[in-house]
Design a protein around this motif. Structure first.
Motif, PDB file in Angstrom:
ATOM      1  N   ALA A  13       0.721  -0.866  -0.255  1.00 26.34           N
ATOM      2  CA  ALA A  13       0.071  -0.110  -0.068  1.00 26.34           C
ATOM      3  C   ALA A  13       0.674   1.645  -0.255  1.00 26.34           C
ATOM      4  O   ALA A  13       2.296   1.409   0.773  1.00 26.34           O
ATOM      5  N   ILE A  14      -0.154   2.037  -0.647  1.00 25.23           N
ATOM      6  CA  ILE A  14       0.891   3.537  -0.637  1.00 25.23           C
ATOM      7  C   ILE A  14       0.058   4.323   0.048  1.00 25.23           C
ATOM      8  O   ILE A  14      -1.154   4.820   0.446  1.00 25.23           O
ATOM      9  N   ASP A  15       1.213   5.683   0.722  1.00 25.35           N
ATOM     10  CA  ASP A  15       0.267   6.775   1.601  1.00 25.35           C
ATOM     11  C   ASP A  15       0.745   8.181   1.543  1.00 25.35           C
ATOM     12  O   ASP A  15       2.451   7.610   1.277  1.00 25.35           O
ATOM     13  N   PHE A  16       0.092   8.225   0.097  1.00 24.87           N
ATOM     14  CA  PHE A  16       0.899   9.528  -0.706  1.00 24.87           C
ATOM     15  C   PHE A  16       0.836  10.218   0.315  1.00 24.87           C
ATOM     16  O   PHE A  16       1.504  11.206   0.057  1.00 24.87           O
ATOM     17  N   ASP A  17       0.436  10.575   1.689  1.00 22.04           N
ATOM     18  CA  ASP A  17       0.629  11.578   2.859  1.00 22.04           C
ATOM     19  C   ASP A  17       2.164  11.544   3.484  1.00 22.04           C
ATOM     20  O   ASP A  17       2.811  12.712   3.539  1.00 22.04           O
ATOM     21  N   ALA A  18       2.092  10.288   3.179  1.00 21.07           N
ATOM     22  CA  ALA A  18       3.569  10.551   4.077  1.00 21.07           C
ATOM     23  C   ALA A  18       4.679  10.685   3.615  1.00 21.07           C
ATOM     24  O   ALA A  18       5.713  11.855   4.568  1.00 21.07           O
ATOM     25  N   PRO A  19       5.488  10.660   2.145  1.00 24.53           N
ATOM     26  CA  PRO A  19       5.140   9.550   1.669  1.00 24.53           C
ATOM     27  C   PRO A  19       5.548   8.167   2.164  1.00 24.53           C
ATOM     28  O   PRO A  19       7.214   8.305   2.151  1.00 24.53           O
ATOM     29  N   LEU A 110      -7.955  12.360  -4.315  1.00 24.65           N
ATOM     30  CA  LEU A 110      -7.683  12.697  -3.441  1.00 24.65           C
ATOM     31  C   LEU A 110      -7.618  12.391  -1.817  1.00 24.65           C
ATOM     32  O   LEU A 110      -8.760  11.605  -1.422  1.00 24.65           O
ATOM     33  N   THR A 111      -6.391  13.159  -1.214  1.00 29.72           N
ATOM     34  CA  THR A 111      -5.845  11.697   0.020  1.00 29.72           C
ATOM     35  C   THR A 111      -7.280  12.079   1.354  1.00 29.72           C
ATOM     36  O   THR A 111      -8.044  12.914   1.094  1.00 29.72           O
ATOM     37  N   ASP A 112      -7.000  11.113   2.096  1.00 28.53           N
ATOM     38  CA  ASP A 112      -7.693  11.476   2.994  1.00 28.53           C
ATOM     39  C   ASP A 112      -7.032  12.517   4.458  1.00 28.53           C
ATOM     40  O   ASP A 112      -8.518  13.138   5.346  1.00 28.53           O
ATOM     41  N   LYS A 113      -6.461  12.999   3.754  1.00 28.82           N
ATOM     42  CA  LYS A 113      -5.550  13.978   4.748  1.00 28.82           C
ATOM     43  C   LYS A 113      -6.259  15.440   3.514  1.00 28.82           C
ATOM     44  O   LYS A 113      -5.583  16.979   4.159  1.00 28.82           O
ATOM     45  N   GLY A 114      -6.586  15.111   2.406  1.00 32.71           N
ATOM     46  CA  GLY A 114      -7.365  16.532   1.779  1.00 32.71           C
ATOM     47  C   GLY A 114      -6.227  16.928   0.621  1.00 32.71           C
ATOM     48  O   GLY A 114      -6.390  18.108  -0.146  1.00 32.71           O
ATOM     49  N   ASN A 115      -4.742  16.214   0.712  1.00 35.75           N
ATOM     50  CA  ASN A 115      -3.573  16.582  -0.373  1.00 35.75           C
ATOM     51  C   ASN A 115      -4.371  15.828  -1.731  1.00 35.75           C
ATOM     52  O   ASN A 115      -5.379  14.702  -1.959  1.00 35.75           O
ATOM     53  N   VAL A 116      -4.208  16.462  -3.020  1.00 36.75           N
ATOM     54  CA  VAL A 116      -4.224  16.243  -4.626  1.00 36.75           C
ATOM     55  C   VAL A 116      -3.149  15.704  -4.711  1.00 36.75           C
ATOM     56  O   VAL A 116      -2.260  15.875  -5.100  1.00 36.75           O
ATOM     57  N   VAL A 117      -3.421  14.364  -5.445  1.00 37.96           N
ATOM     58  CA  VAL A 117      -2.375  13.632  -6.104  1.00 37.96           C
ATOM     59  C   VAL A 117      -2.505  13.496  -7.492  1.00 37.96           C
ATOM     60  O   VAL A 117      -3.257  12.776  -7.773  1.00 37.96           O
ATOM     61  N   ARG A 118      -1.334  13.476  -8.218  1.00 40.16           N
ATOM     62  CA  ARG A 118      -1.642  12.755  -9.746  1.00 40.16           C
ATOM     63  C   ARG A 118      -0.122  11.990  -9.645  1.00 40.16           C
ATOM     64  O   ARG A 118       0.577  11.871  -9.429  1.00 40.16           O
ATOM     65  N   ALA A 119      -0.751  10.832  -9.876  1.00 42.65           N
ATOM     66  CA  ALA A 119      -0.023   9.713 -10.078  1.00 42.65           C
ATOM     67  C   ALA A 119      -0.004   8.432 -10.785  1.00 42.65           C
ATOM     68  O   ALA A 119      -1.070   8.476 -11.669  1.00 42.65           O
ATOM     69  N   GLN A 120       1.193   8.724 -12.206  1.00 40.78           N
ATOM     70  CA  GLN A 120       0.974   8.163 -13.545  1.00 40.78           C
ATOM     71  C   GLN A 120       1.633   6.542 -13.320  1.00 40.78           C
ATOM     72  O   GLN A 120       2.599   6.344 -13.344  1.00 40.78           O
ATOM     73  N   ILE A 121       1.256   5.633 -14.320  1.00 46.03           N
ATOM     74  CA  ILE A 121       2.121   4.321 -14.230  1.00 46.03           C
ATOM     75  C   ILE A 121       2.628   4.216 -14.856  1.00 46.03           C
ATOM     76  O   ILE A 121       2.904   4.263 -17.083  1.00 46.03           O
ATOM     77  N   THR A 139       5.026   7.642 -10.866  1.00 45.80           N
ATOM     78  CA  THR A 139       5.543   8.578 -10.857  1.00 45.80           C
ATOM     79  C   THR A 139       4.019   9.453 -10.393  1.00 45.80           C
ATOM     80  O   THR A 139       3.342   9.219 -10.687  1.00 45.80           O
ATOM     81  N   ALA A 140       4.875  10.421  -9.352  1.00 44.76           N
ATOM     82  CA  ALA A 140       3.277  10.787  -8.391  1.00 44.76           C
ATOM     83  C   ALA A 140       3.686  12.044  -7.844  1.00 44.76           C
ATOM     84  O   ALA A 140       5.466  12.826  -7.863  1.00 44.76           O
ATOM     85  N   THR A 141       2.995  12.919  -8.079  1.00 46.04           N
ATOM     86  CA  THR A 141       2.661  14.576  -7.711  1.00 46.04           C
ATOM     87  C   THR A 141       2.275  14.824  -7.040  1.00 46.04           C
ATOM     88  O   THR A 141       0.712  14.740  -7.006  1.00 46.04           O
ATOM     89  N   MET A 142       2.187  14.906  -5.763  1.00 41.57           N
ATOM     90  CA  MET A 142       1.134  16.148  -4.527  1.00 41.57           C
ATOM     91  C   MET A 142       1.089  17.204  -4.092  1.00 41.57           C
ATOM     92  O   MET A 142       2.406  18.240  -4.200  1.00 41.57           O
ATOM     93  N   TRP A 143      -0.188  17.792  -4.554  1.00 43.48           N
ATOM     94  CA  TRP A 143      -0.325  19.035  -3.848  1.00 43.48           C
ATOM     95  C   TRP A 143      -0.356  19.674  -2.331  1.00 43.48           C
ATOM     96  O   TRP A 143      -1.112  18.591  -2.359  1.00 43.48           O
ATOM     97  N   SER A 144       0.280  19.874  -1.404  1.00 44.61           N
ATOM     98  CA  SER A 144      -0.886  19.978  -0.706  1.00 44.61           C
ATOM     99  C   SER A 144      -1.733  21.539  -0.180  1.00 44.61           C
ATOM    100  O   SER A 144      -2.090  22.580  -1.175  1.00 44.61           O
ATOM    101  N   ARG A 145      -2.959  21.022  -0.252  1.00 44.76           N
ATOM    102  CA  ARG A 145      -3.890  22.088   0.000  1.00 44.76           C
ATOM    103  C   ARG A 145      -4.510  22.257   1.477  1.00 44.76           C
ATOM    104  O   ARG A 145      -5.082  22.683   1.794  1.00 44.76           O
ATOM    105  N   ALA A 146      -3.666  21.601   2.554  1.00 41.10           N
ATOM    106  CA  ALA A 146      -3.312  22.282   3.558  1.00 41.10           C
ATOM    107  C   ALA A 146      -3.320  24.203   3.773  1.00 41.10           C
ATOM    108  O   ALA A 146      -2.167  23.974   3.477  1.00 41.10           O
TER     109      ALA A 146
END
Length: 147
Positions: A13-19, A110-121, A139-146
């Motif tokens: 499993a991936i937790d993008f918020d951690a990451p 949209l993660t459980d922490k409210g962040n936005v992730v763009r993940a491409q295989i 590859t993943a890009t995460m934008w924080s919405r906090a």
């Protein structure tokens, strides 16, 4: 980031918020889900991959996600968030040819922490016909919405 596929009942499993990416035994995963049910909060991982026969790629409860073709890819936080809010992706069985997700597929999550992730295989390893890949790389890009 990469999700491997262990023997059943193991889960990667991936937790993008951690990451972070983590391998859970079936017992650890069931304990994590039980704790989440008890507390009423979602489990930390956002995306999981399990079941060596079917190859279940799943977005976890408490998240919204969209699956996009590369030409539809949302390249900004706002566009990706809009796509994720529309949803549409919950799970895919990677061992079924008709459901297989293709290389370069993009997920907006949209993660459980409210962040936005763009993940491409970016790569499949061990992608034999009729079998799920033994590993999916992103590859993943995460934008924080906090804030």
């Amino acid at each position: 980031m990469a999700l491997g596929l262990g023997g059943s009942p193991d889960v990667f499993a991936i937790d993008f918020d951690a990451p972070s990416v983590r391998h859970y035994s079936g017992e650890e995963w069931n304990g994590l889900k039980a704790d989440a049910e008890e507390t009423g909060s979602p489990i930390e991982p956002d995306l999981s991959y399990s079941n060596s026969i079917w190859g279940n790629l799943m977005v976890r409860d408490g998240r919204s996600a969209a699956q996009l073709r590369p030409g539809q890819a949302a390249d900004t936080a706002e566009a990706c968030a809009r796509r994720a809010q529309l949803g549409g992706f919950r799970a895919a069985e990677m061992g079924k040819a008709e459901q297989k997700i293709r290389l370069k597929t993009v997920f907006c999550i949209l993660t459980d922490k409210g962040n936005v992730v763009r993940a491409q295989i970016t790569r499949f390893i061990g992608d034999d016909f009729g079998d799920p890949p033994s590993q999916i790389e992103f590859t993943a890009t995460m934008w924080s919405r906090a804030g």
